[in-house]
Write an enzyme that holds these catalytic residues in place. Sequence first.
Site, PDB file in Angstrom:
ATOM      1  CE1 TYR A 129      17.559   1.377   8.539  1.00 21.79           C
ATOM      2  CE2 TYR A 129      19.056  -0.291   7.700  1.00 21.79           C
ATOM      3  CZ  TYR A 129      17.798   0.255   7.760  1.00 21.79           C
ATOM      4  OH  TYR A 129      16.759  -0.314   7.070  1.00 21.79           O
TER       5      TYR A 129
ATOM      6  CD  GLU B 101      -2.123   1.245   4.945  1.00 17.87           C
ATOM      7  OE1 GLU B 101      -2.430   2.140   5.755  1.00 17.87           O
ATOM      8  OE2 GLU B 101      -0.953   1.045   4.561  1.00 17.87           O
TER       9      GLU B 101
ATOM     10  CB  SER C 213      -0.958   0.013   1.202  1.00 20.92           C
ATOM     11  OG  SER C 213      -0.239  -0.236   2.398  1.00 20.92           O
TER      12      SER C 213
ATOM     13  CG  ASP D 198      -1.208  -9.043  11.774  1.00 19.56           C
ATOM     14  OD1 ASP D 198      -0.173  -8.850  11.113  1.00 19.56           O
ATOM     15  OD2 ASP D 198      -1.212  -9.467  12.950  1.00 19.56           O
TER      16      ASP D 198
END
Length: 398
Positions: free
Chosen positions: A234, A74, A49, A110
Site C-alpha cells: 500500500y 453509476e 455515491s 465521468d
Amino acid sequence: MIIEPRMRGFICLTSQPKGCEQNVKNQIAYIQSKGAINGAKKVLVIGASTGFGLASRITSAFGSRASTIGVFFEKPASEGKTASPGWYNSAAFEAEANKAGLYAKSINGDAFSTEIKQQTIDLIKKDLGQIDLVIYSLASPVRLHPISGVLHRSVLKPIGGTYTNKTVDFHSGKVSEISIEPCSGDDIENTVAVMGGEDWAMWMQALKDENLLANGAMTIAYSYIGPSLTEAVYRKGTIGKAKDHLEATAFEISDSLHSIGGKAYVSVNKALVTQASSAIPVIPLYISLLYKIMKSEGIHEGCIEQMQRLYNDKLYRDDETIPVDDNGRIRIDDWEMRDDVQEKVAKLWLEATTESLPEIGDLEGYRIDFHHLFGFGFEGVDYQADTNEIVPIASIKE
C-alpha cells in the site's frame, strides 16, 4: 424481482435498492443523533455515491443542513438487471433530503471529463452561486485524461521486489500466502495519473476560474496510510506514490486559493471495508484483525462515524482551528494507529491461520460490512419481497 447477492471475487454483481435505502437512512439517523454541526452550507461532493463520499454528503446535509451537489459515475438499472449500489444510495439520499426540505441534486458521469466539470459548473451557477466546501472522494481504477486522451489504468503493486505475505479469502475464510509481482514500465506513472491529485487540482482551478468558490472555501481529499504490515503493497507501493502526489497537491491547491482565503487538506482516514479495499491483497486480513481489536476497545467506526468526527472534531471546531500532523494532514485514522492497537494487530497477524481467524479476527464483521455495500443484510428489509429494480434519481433525467 427477488434480488439476491451474486458474488464474483471481491465484487457483488447485484445490489438491493431497499437495502441501499436502509443503509442511507441508518447513516442519516446516526448524524441526526449526534446533533448539529456548524459546517458549510453549500457543498460539492465529487465521488458522492458510496463510502466516504456518501457519508460526507449525508454529514453535510443532515449535520449542517447544507445544500449539496453530488457527482458520481453509476449504472442505472434496466429491466431484470439491478443498478449499481451507488445509484440506489444516491436515489435514497435525494429522496430523504427532499423530504427534509434540503436542496440536493446529482450529476452522473465521468468526473475526470471536461464535460462533467462543465455540467457541474453550470448547475452551481444556476442554483447555488458559490460553494463553501468541496469534497474530493473519487475511487476509480481508470482515468481517460481529458487533455491527452490517454486512458490510464492504476495497479496495486509493490515497488522494487516481489511482496509475499498472508491474505484471506473473506468469503471462505481461508488464510493463505500470496505473492505480488512488482510494478514495471509505466505502472507508477499510470497509477499516479488515476489516483493522484491532478484531477482534484483541475476541479478546484475550474471552480476558481468561474468565481464559484466562496471566500474561505475549503476542499478535502481522502487518503490512507496504514501500518507497517501493509506498507509494501500500500503506502510504499504504486498506490502510495499516488497518495503522496495527492497530499503534495493539497499544498499547491492551498497556494492557488490563497487569494480567497481558501485552503486544501488531505484527511487520512481509517481502514474500512470498501469495494476498493476488498480488492487489495493482505488488506482484508488486516481489517478483520483490526475490527476485532477496535470493537473490543469500543473505538470502532464505519464511514459515517468517521465523517461525523472529521466534521465535528476537526473541520468545524469551536476554536476554528484544524489540527494537522507534521505533514499538514488531518488524521482521523488516529484511533486505528494508536500504538496499543497496532501492537495487538501485529501480534494477532503472526497467529492468523484459517483455523484461528474465526476466534482472533472479525471476519464475520468484514463479511457483513461487505454485504452492506450492496444493500444486503440490513434489519427491517424483506429480502424475499418482490422488489422493483428500476429506481429513478429525482434530479437526473435519463
